[in-house]
Design a protein around this motif. Structure first.
Motif, mmCIF file in Angstrom:
data_model
loop_
_atom_site.group_PDB
_atom_site.id
_atom_site.type_symbol
_atom_site.label_atom_id
_atom_site.label_comp_id
_atom_site.label_asym_id
_atom_site.label_seq_id
_atom_site.Cartn_x
_atom_site.Cartn_y
_atom_site.Cartn_z
ATOM 1 N N LEU A 1 -83.715 -69.953 -94.458
ATOM 2 C CA LEU A 1 -84.793 -70.734 -93.857
ATOM 3 C C LEU A 1 -85.952 -70.840 -94.833
ATOM 4 O O LEU A 1 -86.140 -69.991 -95.704
ATOM 5 N N SER A 2 -86.755 -71.874 -94.676
ATOM 6 C CA SER A 2 -87.908 -72.092 -95.544
ATOM 7 C C SER A 2 -89.067 -72.645 -94.732
ATOM 8 O O SER A 2 -88.895 -73.141 -93.618
ATOM 9 N N GLY A 3 -90.257 -72.547 -95.308
ATOM 10 C CA GLY A 3 -91.444 -73.062 -94.639
ATOM 11 C C GLY A 3 -91.994 -72.082 -93.616
ATOM 12 O O GLY A 3 -91.714 -70.883 -93.640
ATOM 13 N N ILE A 4 -92.758 -72.620 -92.687
ATOM 14 C CA ILE A 4 -93.390 -71.802 -91.646
ATOM 15 C C ILE A 4 -92.416 -71.596 -90.497
ATOM 16 O O ILE A 4 -91.867 -72.562 -89.963
ATOM 17 N N GLN A 5 -92.221 -70.352 -90.107
ATOM 18 C CA GLN A 5 -91.349 -70.003 -88.987
ATOM 19 C C GLN A 5 -92.208 -69.534 -87.806
ATOM 20 O O GLN A 5 -93.128 -68.726 -87.994
ATOM 21 N N GLN A 6 -91.904 -70.027 -86.617
ATOM 22 C CA GLN A 6 -92.663 -69.660 -85.414
ATOM 23 C C GLN A 6 -91.701 -69.159 -84.350
ATOM 24 O O GLN A 6 -90.707 -69.812 -84.047
ATOM 25 N N ILE A 7 -92.037 -67.988 -83.806
ATOM 26 C CA ILE A 7 -91.217 -67.362 -82.762
ATOM 27 C C ILE A 7 -92.102 -67.167 -81.536
ATOM 28 O O ILE A 7 -93.218 -66.637 -81.644
ATOM 29 N N ARG A 8 -91.609 -67.566 -80.387
ATOM 30 C CA ARG A 8 -92.337 -67.390 -79.121
ATOM 31 C C ARG A 8 -91.715 -66.214 -78.373
ATOM 32 O O ARG A 8 -90.535 -66.239 -78.072
ATOM 33 N N ARG B 1 -87.807 -66.973 -78.377
ATOM 34 C CA ARG B 1 -87.301 -68.285 -78.787
ATOM 35 C C ARG B 1 -87.673 -68.487 -80.246
ATOM 36 O O ARG B 1 -88.852 -68.398 -80.608
ATOM 37 N N ALA B 2 -86.662 -68.778 -81.078
ATOM 38 C CA ALA B 2 -86.885 -68.912 -82.513
ATOM 39 C C ALA B 2 -85.929 -69.941 -83.079
ATOM 40 O O ALA B 2 -84.948 -70.329 -82.429
ATOM 41 N N PRO B 3 -86.169 -70.394 -84.325
ATOM 42 C CA PRO B 3 -85.264 -71.368 -84.947
ATOM 43 C C PRO B 3 -83.865 -70.822 -85.205
ATOM 44 O O PRO B 3 -82.941 -71.612 -85.405
ATOM 45 N N HIS B 4 -83.725 -69.484 -85.193
ATOM 46 C CA HIS B 4 -82.406 -68.892 -85.486
ATOM 47 C C HIS B 4 -82.194 -67.705 -84.541
ATOM 48 O O HIS B 4 -83.143 -66.949 -84.258
ATOM 49 N N PRO B 5 -80.983 -67.505 -84.025
ATOM 50 C CA PRO B 5 -80.734 -66.376 -83.120
ATOM 51 C C PRO B 5 -81.059 -65.018 -83.743
ATOM 52 O O PRO B 5 -81.477 -64.101 -83.027
ATOM 53 N N SER B 6 -80.893 -64.877 -85.050
ATOM 54 C CA SER B 6 -81.194 -63.588 -85.697
ATOM 55 C C SER B 6 -82.687 -63.281 -85.625
ATOM 56 O O SER B 6 -83.083 -62.111 -85.480
ATOM 57 N N LEU B 7 -83.513 -64.320 -85.723
ATOM 58 C CA LEU B 7 -84.961 -64.110 -85.590
ATOM 59 C C LEU B 7 -85.320 -63.708 -84.162
ATOM 60 O O LEU B 7 -86.217 -62.884 -83.942
ATOM 61 N N GLU B 8 -84.658 -64.280 -83.170
ATOM 62 C CA GLU B 8 -84.891 -63.887 -81.778
ATOM 63 C C GLU B 8 -84.523 -62.419 -81.563
ATOM 64 O O GLU B 8 -85.250 -61.669 -80.896
ATOM 65 N N LYS B 9 -83.398 -62.007 -82.140
ATOM 66 C CA LYS B 9 -82.957 -60.613 -82.000
ATOM 67 C C LYS B 9 -83.942 -59.653 -82.655
ATOM 68 O O LYS B 9 -84.275 -58.597 -82.096
ATOM 69 N N GLU B 10 -84.464 -60.048 -83.826
ATOM 70 C CA GLU B 10 -85.440 -59.211 -84.522
ATOM 71 C C GLU B 10 -86.734 -59.104 -83.718
ATOM 72 O O GLU B 10 -87.360 -58.032 -83.652
ATOM 73 N N ALA C 1 -101.697 -50.898 -59.348
ATOM 74 C CA ALA C 1 -100.975 -51.286 -60.545
ATOM 75 C C ALA C 1 -100.037 -52.452 -60.249
ATOM 76 O O ALA C 1 -99.352 -52.468 -59.214
ATOM 77 N N VAL C 2 -99.993 -53.427 -61.153
ATOM 78 C CA VAL C 2 -99.155 -54.620 -60.991
ATOM 79 C C VAL C 2 -98.492 -54.940 -62.332
ATOM 80 O O VAL C 2 -98.895 -54.431 -63.379
ATOM 81 N N ARG C 3 -97.460 -55.796 -62.268
ATOM 82 C CA ARG C 3 -96.838 -56.283 -63.489
ATOM 83 C C ARG C 3 -97.710 -57.367 -64.117
ATOM 84 O O ARG C 3 -98.290 -58.202 -63.407
ATOM 85 N N VAL C 4 -97.758 -57.380 -65.430
ATOM 86 C CA VAL C 4 -98.587 -58.352 -66.146
ATOM 87 C C VAL C 4 -97.719 -59.048 -67.200
ATOM 88 O O VAL C 4 -97.251 -58.390 -68.134
ATOM 89 N N PRO C 5 -97.453 -60.367 -67.070
ATOM 90 C CA PRO C 5 -96.711 -61.089 -68.107
ATOM 91 C C PRO C 5 -97.600 -61.349 -69.325
ATOM 92 O O PRO C 5 -98.818 -61.524 -69.201
ATOM 93 N N TYR C 6 -96.981 -61.377 -70.491
ATOM 94 C CA TYR C 6 -97.749 -61.547 -71.734
ATOM 95 C C TYR C 6 -96.960 -62.461 -72.666
ATOM 96 O O TYR C 6 -95.743 -62.355 -72.772
ATOM 97 N N PHE C 7 -97.681 -63.369 -73.330
ATOM 98 C CA PHE C 7 -97.090 -64.289 -74.305
ATOM 99 C C PHE C 7 -97.621 -63.948 -75.684
ATOM 100 O O PHE C 7 -98.836 -63.838 -75.885
ATOM 101 N N LEU C 8 -96.708 -63.775 -76.645
ATOM 102 C CA LEU C 8 -97.091 -63.381 -77.997
ATOM 103 C C LEU C 8 -96.399 -64.300 -79.008
ATOM 104 O O LEU C 8 -95.188 -64.206 -79.202
ATOM 105 N N PRO C 9 -97.125 -65.196 -79.685
ATOM 106 C CA PRO C 9 -96.510 -66.033 -80.734
ATOM 107 C C PRO C 9 -96.480 -65.279 -82.071
ATOM 108 O O PRO C 9 -97.447 -64.619 -82.446
ATOM 109 N N ILE C 10 -95.362 -65.363 -82.768
ATOM 110 C CA ILE C 10 -95.200 -64.754 -84.093
ATOM 111 C C ILE C 10 -95.000 -65.893 -85.088
ATOM 112 O O ILE C 10 -94.093 -66.714 -84.924
ATOM 113 N N LYS C 11 -95.822 -65.941 -86.106
ATOM 114 C CA LYS C 11 -95.801 -67.032 -87.071
ATOM 115 C C LYS C 11 -95.913 -66.450 -88.476
ATOM 116 O O LYS C 11 -96.792 -65.634 -88.732
ATOM 117 N N PHE C 12 -95.040 -66.888 -89.405
ATOM 118 C CA PHE C 12 -95.108 -66.401 -90.779
ATOM 119 C C PHE C 12 -94.521 -67.450 -91.712
ATOM 120 O O PHE C 12 -93.763 -68.327 -91.299
#
Length: 239
Positions: A171-178, A195-204, A224-235
């Motif tokens: 892969l090349s360029g900017i990669q973004q994982i949700r 969610r990522a451009p490649h299944p290996s990135l999702e697994k990582e 106490a309650v459950r709290v959903p969280y969204f974290l974008p990973i970009k490199f």
């Protein structure tokens, strides 16, 4: 011996020139005579024209005749009032008193069952009253704890995530994982999704999120309650 003629003494030599000059002179005199006009001096003096008398118009004096007002309308005929005999009986409404006396029996009322309000199981991170606390973010108000948690998560992901994996995958360029996960009532990380451009990135990404430390759970209304969280990973993949 025949006498010789002098060529200069020939009179007919310039006859055509003289004819043209004479014709032009006659046309000029004829045109002048036709266009020449004479005027009688007595008719030229027309005197001074005065239109003042003709412009003065006599306006007849008119008298305004006042129109008399119309006569008032005739008075309306009085309504005929019909007298009806009062033969019908009117039932009177009796208002009973609501006061109780000692002789009346008091009916016992059964116990009213109050339905319990369903407890909130899950509250979004942006609106929860007390956010989950990442280790090391115990100080400050709710907003300070949110900012501290976001910063700690970015540092943690930057250290643990294998960014060389994208280059190995070609892969090349900017990669973004949700990445999506929840912090449950005990402070544990559950329901991790990526969610990522490649299944290996999702697994990582799922592997790194699973390494997060236990947190203090978020609370809503003191529970106490459950709290959903969204974290974008970009490199950026280094070429």
């Amino acid at each position: 011996m025949e006498p010789k003629k002098n060529p200069k003494a020939n009179v007919g030599r310039n006859s055509s020139l003289f004819f043209a000059i004479g014709l032009a002179l006659m046309l000029f005199l004829t045109n002048y005579a036709i266009n020449y006009k004479t005027y009688d001096k007595e008719l030229i003096d027309i005197g001074t024209l005065d239109m003042g008398d003709e412009l003065e118009e006599e306006v007849p004096i008119t008298e305004t005749i006042a129109t008399p007002p119309p006569p008032p309308p005739p008075p309306a005929a009085p309504e005929i009032i019909e007298i009806v005999e009062d033969d019908e009986e009117i039932e009177e409404t009796v208002i009973e008193s609501t006061e109780t006396s000692q002789e009346e029996e008091i009916i016992e009322i059964e116990e009213v069952q109050v339905e319990e309000i369903a407890e909130l199981e899950e509250v979004p991170f942006a609106v929860i009253e007390n956010v989950p606390v990442f280790p090391g973010c115990e100080k400050g108000n709710n907003e300070d704890k949110k900012n501290c948690m976001n910063e700690k998560l970015r540092d943690f992901i930057g250290k643990k995530f294998n960014t060389d994996l994208a280059q190995e995958l070609g892969l090349s360029g900017i990669q973004q994982i949700r990445v999506f996960f929840k912090i449950d009532k005990n402070g544990d990380i559950v329901d991790v999704q990526a969610r990522a451009p490649h299944p290996s990135l999702e697994k990582e990404a799922r592997r790194v999120i699973g390494l997060l430390p236990k947190m203090q759970p978020g609370k809503q209304r003191g529970k106490a309650v459950r709290v959903p969280y969204f974290l974008p990973i970009k490199f950026q993949v280094q070429d």
